[in-house]
Design a protein around this motif. Structure first.
Motif, PDB file in Angstrom:
ATOM      1  N   ILE A 205       0.838  -1.196   0.000  1.00 17.28           N
ATOM      2  CA  ILE A 205       0.000   0.000   0.000  1.00 17.28           C
ATOM      3  C   ILE A 205       0.879   1.254   0.000  1.00 17.28           C
ATOM      4  O   ILE A 205       0.653   2.193  -0.762  1.00 17.28           O
ATOM      5  CB  ILE A 205      -0.919   0.007   1.263  1.00 17.28           C
ATOM      6  N   ILE A 206       1.893   1.223   0.860  1.00 14.68           N
ATOM      7  CA  ILE A 206       2.788   2.385   0.972  1.00 14.68           C
ATOM      8  C   ILE A 206       3.565   2.561  -0.337  1.00 14.68           C
ATOM      9  O   ILE A 206       3.616   3.653  -0.896  1.00 14.68           O
ATOM     10  CB  ILE A 206       3.749   2.219   2.177  1.00 14.68           C
ATOM     11  N   GLU A 207       4.119   1.444  -0.837  1.00 18.26           N
ATOM     12  CA  GLU A 207       4.889   1.514  -2.093  1.00 18.26           C
ATOM     13  C   GLU A 207       4.066   2.087  -3.236  1.00 18.26           C
ATOM     14  O   GLU A 207       4.533   2.879  -4.042  1.00 18.26           O
ATOM     15  CB  GLU A 207       5.354   0.116  -2.520  1.00 18.26           C
ATOM     16  N   LYS A 208       2.816   1.649  -3.305  1.00 18.92           N
ATOM     17  CA  LYS A 208       1.964   2.063  -4.432  1.00 18.92           C
ATOM     18  C   LYS A 208       1.303   3.426  -4.207  1.00 18.92           C
ATOM     19  O   LYS A 208       0.593   3.923  -5.084  1.00 18.92           O
ATOM     20  CB  LYS A 208       0.876   1.012  -4.674  1.00 18.92           C
ATOM     21  N   GLY A 209       1.480   3.972  -3.020  1.00 16.73           N
ATOM     22  CA  GLY A 209       0.874   5.279  -2.722  1.00 16.73           C
ATOM     23  C   GLY A 209      -0.647   5.239  -2.692  1.00 16.73           C
ATOM     24  O   GLY A 209      -1.321   6.234  -3.006  1.00 16.73           O
ATOM     25  N   ILE A 210      -1.210   4.077  -2.312  1.00 13.32           N
ATOM     26  CA  ILE A 210      -2.669   3.933  -2.260  1.00 13.32           C
ATOM     27  C   ILE A 210      -3.185   4.494  -0.929  1.00 13.32           C
ATOM     28  O   ILE A 210      -2.556   4.326   0.122  1.00 13.32           O
ATOM     29  CB  ILE A 210      -3.054   2.435  -2.400  1.00 13.32           C
ATOM     30  N   THR A 211      -4.309   5.191  -0.992  1.00 10.62           N
ATOM     31  CA  THR A 211      -4.946   5.683   0.229  1.00 10.62           C
ATOM     32  C   THR A 211      -5.942   4.626   0.706  1.00 10.62           C
ATOM     33  O   THR A 211      -6.743   4.126  -0.086  1.00 10.62           O
ATOM     34  CB  THR A 211      -5.700   7.011  -0.059  1.00 10.62           C
ATOM     35  N   VAL A 212      -5.871   4.290   1.998  1.00 14.10           N
ATOM     36  CA  VAL A 212      -6.791   3.280   2.538  1.00 14.10           C
ATOM     37  C   VAL A 212      -7.813   3.934   3.460  1.00 14.10           C
ATOM     38  O   VAL A 212      -7.481   4.793   4.283  1.00 14.10           O
ATOM     39  CB  VAL A 212      -6.027   2.166   3.299  1.00 14.10           C
ATOM     40  N   VAL A 213      -9.052   3.494   3.292  1.00 10.06           N
ATOM     41  CA  VAL A 213     -10.161   3.999   4.107  1.00 10.06           C
ATOM     42  C   VAL A 213     -10.604   2.885   5.061  1.00 10.06           C
ATOM     43  O   VAL A 213     -10.881   1.765   4.619  1.00 10.06           O
ATOM     44  CB  VAL A 213     -11.387   4.353   3.211  1.00 10.06           C
ATOM     45  N   GLY A 214     -10.680   3.181   6.340  1.00  8.87           N
ATOM     46  CA  GLY A 214     -11.238   2.234   7.322  1.00  8.87           C
ATOM     47  C   GLY A 214     -12.746   2.433   7.352  1.00  8.87           C
ATOM     48  O   GLY A 214     -13.220   3.534   7.600  1.00  8.87           O
ATOM     49  N   GLU A 215     -13.496   1.369   7.084  1.00  4.78           N
ATOM     50  CA  GLU A 215     -14.952   1.504   6.933  1.00  4.78           C
ATOM     51  C   GLU A 215     -15.734   0.716   7.987  1.00  4.78           C
ATOM     52  O   GLU A 215     -15.431  -0.448   8.233  1.00  4.78           O
ATOM     53  CB  GLU A 215     -15.400   0.952   5.569  1.00  4.78           C
ATOM     54  N   SER A 216     -16.735   1.336   8.522  1.00 11.00           N
ATOM     55  CA  SER A 216     -17.768   0.702   9.364  1.00 11.00           C
ATOM     56  C   SER A 216     -17.358   0.450  10.822  1.00 11.00           C
ATOM     57  O   SER A 216     -16.209   0.095  11.110  1.00 11.00           O
ATOM     58  CB  SER A 216     -18.239  -0.649   8.800  1.00 11.00           C
ATOM     59  N   GLY A 217     -18.343   0.638  11.675  1.00 15.01           N
ATOM     60  CA  GLY A 217     -18.200   0.252  13.084  1.00 15.01           C
ATOM     61  C   GLY A 217     -17.300   1.161  13.900  1.00 15.01           C
ATOM     62  O   GLY A 217     -16.791   0.736  14.939  1.00 15.01           O
ATOM     63  N   LEU A 218     -17.109   2.405  13.461  1.00  8.91           N
ATOM     64  CA  LEU A 218     -16.237   3.320  14.206  1.00  8.91           C
ATOM     65  C   LEU A 218     -17.100   4.275  15.031  1.00  8.91           C
ATOM     66  O   LEU A 218     -17.899   5.024  14.476  1.00  8.91           O
ATOM     67  CB  LEU A 218     -15.323   4.083  13.242  1.00  8.91           C
ATOM     68  N   PHE A 219     -16.925   4.226  16.369  1.00  9.15           N
ATOM     69  CA  PHE A 219     -17.814   4.977  17.258  1.00  9.15           C
ATOM     70  C   PHE A 219     -17.096   5.924  18.216  1.00  9.15           C
ATOM     71  O   PHE A 219     -17.705   6.847  18.718  1.00  9.15           O
ATOM     72  CB  PHE A 219     -18.653   3.998  18.105  1.00  9.15           C
ATOM     73  N   THR A 220     -15.829   5.678  18.511  1.00 15.02           N
ATOM     74  CA  THR A 220     -15.154   6.451  19.565  1.00 15.02           C
ATOM     75  C   THR A 220     -13.784   6.953  19.087  1.00 15.02           C
ATOM     76  O   THR A 220     -13.232   6.433  18.107  1.00 15.02           O
ATOM     77  CB  THR A 220     -14.899   5.554  20.808  1.00 15.02           C
ATOM     78  N   PRO A 221     -13.208   7.928  19.827  1.00 14.03           N
ATOM     79  CA  PRO A 221     -11.843   8.366  19.490  1.00 14.03           C
ATOM     80  C   PRO A 221     -10.867   7.189  19.522  1.00 14.03           C
ATOM     81  O   PRO A 221      -9.922   7.140  18.718  1.00 14.03           O
ATOM     82  CB  PRO A 221     -11.535   9.398  20.582  1.00 14.03           C
ATOM     83  N   ALA A 222     -11.100   6.230  20.412  1.00 13.45           N
ATOM     84  CA  ALA A 222     -10.200   5.064  20.486  1.00 13.45           C
ATOM     85  C   ALA A 222     -10.293   4.232  19.205  1.00 13.45           C
ATOM     86  O   ALA A 222      -9.274   3.717  18.716  1.00 13.45           O
ATOM     87  CB  ALA A 222     -10.558   4.203  21.702  1.00 13.45           C
ATOM     88  N   ASP A 223     -11.503   4.121  18.646  1.00 10.42           N
ATOM     89  CA  ASP A 223     -11.664   3.383  17.372  1.00 10.42           C
ATOM     90  C   ASP A 223     -10.893   4.075  16.254  1.00 10.42           C
ATOM     91  O   ASP A 223     -10.234   3.440  15.440  1.00 10.42           O
ATOM     92  CB  ASP A 223     -13.147   3.306  16.966  1.00 10.42           C
TER      93      ASP A 223
END
Ligand SMILES: O=P(O)(O)OC[C@@H](O)[C@@H](O)c1c[nH]c2ccccc12
Length: 409
Positions: free
Chosen positions: A353-371
């Protein structure tokens, strides 16, 4: 422009099925339009039909052989050419499913033709079987979408959309907005989702005003917005996308759809989308390649969604993909686990991912600053959040709560 013409032409025939120049709807359709599978089934076969609802699948309608007194007689549509088309269509369908299966895709694009109607005395029975029963909710959604898109396409064919495309305002830079937000706040760029309901969570917000919610998200510091356009399962609509686009909201917009046909990308662009979701669990590699190219041609971004290692590896092997979403929710079982983002980004894949310069999105189930901190630590530069924000009376304050900080300008 020559290259555009080339793609446009191919887009009218994106699959061998379409290339054959016919559709289920046009060629085979003698059962009344409003009939549903369940209404054609005897009571004894109605168990396990919760997914089926009121849908009526054209592929199932294609079974029109009448078997009476042990001898098979063709119904009115069974002129030789139509029979030949039916066989071709079946072969192409089986071929598509085989290709998909070889890539680990379990979702079948449309119901395969199960056993035909049965006649017992004066009654006609349609038996529910493996071939015409969706195995899970994602497959049901996809089968419905296939019917829906066929109908929408008839109303707005490519020729009409192409004219409208020229008038559409240019697409906005979706990834640029995510990167800018990440650089500005130090947090993952936020894609805030305008979603009224979902099959797993039911109705999330009763008094749902898409424009008001979109404006509240923008005010709270969202980089981009995601707008559900599926009506049947998410109570969304393309009109929401259009309303938000015309409301003065500046955030780039993701069309959150179940894309199975290139036509939907044209339609999304016409309705003001700057990005569109492509789900690797549904689309074979060739579709992903072809559809991401169409997106590029329109200046749009494709957000390619994966859920497991196999899908991730398939997508990483395709050139030109710039934005990948890791869904923490399994769309087939609804299982939710935010550790999925971490698991998929560990080791070699994270490196790639880093080599290719791809942006990754974390999806779903995120509710708190800790998440948020957890998925950021795992390597995402963006997050996609729906439920925890859309449920808040004040979504602007909801964003500050989610990040543990005011991230507005
Ligand atoms: O509401 P949540 O748990 O914050 O999730 C948002 C988004 O990730 C989710 O709606 C989603 C991710 N991928 C999808 C594909 C189709 C429909 C919906 C989705």
């Amino acid at each position: 422009m020559e290259s555009l013409n080339l793609i446009s032409l191919r887009a009218t025939s994106p699959t061998p099925r379409a290339a054959a120049g016919f559709s289920f709807q046009q060629s085979l359709n003698p059962i009344p339009k409003n009939s549903s599978i369940s209404s054609l089934m005897p009571q004894a076969h109605k168990k396990n039909q919760s997914f089926l609802g009121q849908i009526s699948f054209p592929a199932i309608k294609s079974q029109q052989f009448e078997v009476k007194d042990g001898s098979s007689t063709a119904s009115e549509t069974s002129v030789p050419e139509v029979d030949a088309l039916k066989i071709k269509e079946w072969e192409v369908g089986m071929y598509q499913n085989e290709v998909a299966a070889s890539q680990g895709i379990k979702i079948r694009r449309r119901p395969s033709s199960g056993p035909p109607q049965h006649y017992v005395g004066p009654f006609e029975f349609r038996l529910q079987n493996e071939g015409n029963t969706p195995r899970n909710i994602l497959e049901e959604i996809v089968w419905n979408k296939d019917v829906e898109v066929t109908q929408m396409k008839e109303k707005k064919p490519y020729a009409v959309l192409k004219k409208l495309l020229d008038k559409a305002p240019p697409a906005r830079d979706f990834i640029g907005a995510l990167k800018a937000a990440n650089a500005r706040t130090g947090f993952p760029g936020l894609i805030a989702e305008v979603k009224k309901a979902s099959p797993s969570r039911g109705v999330l917000r009763e008094n749902f005003d898409p424009v008001q919610i979109a404006k509240a998200y923008e005010k709270g510091g969202a980089a981009c917005l995601s707008v559900l356009t599926d009506a049947k399962y998410f109570q969304g609509g393309f009109e929401n996308l259009e309303l938000i686009r015309n409301s003065g909201v500046q955030c780039p917009l993701l069309c959150k759809e179940f894309v199975i046909d290139a036509w939907q990308i044209y339609y999304a662009r016409v309705k003001g989308a700057d990005a569109i979701l492509l789900i690797a669990a549904v689309l074979p590699d060739l579709d992903l390649k072809y559809m991401t190219k169409i997106c590029k041609l329109f200046g749009m971004t494709a957000l390619v969604e994966v859920h497991d290692e196999r899908e991730f590896d398939r997508v990483l092997a395709i050139e030109g993909i710039e934005l990948i979403g890791i869904n923490n929710r399994n769309l087939e079982t609804f299982e939710l686990d935010i550790a999925n983002t971490k698991k998929l980004l560990e080791g070699e894949r994270g490196q790639k991912i880093i080599e290719k310069g791809i942006t990754v999105v974390g999806e779903s189930g995120l509710f708190t600053p800790a998440d948020i901190a957890y998925v950021q630590e795992a390597g995402v530069k963006a997050v996609l959040v729906g439920e925890s924000l859309v449920k808040q009376d004040d979504p602007t304050a909801g964003i500050a709560q989610l990040f543990g900080k005011d991230i507005s300008l």
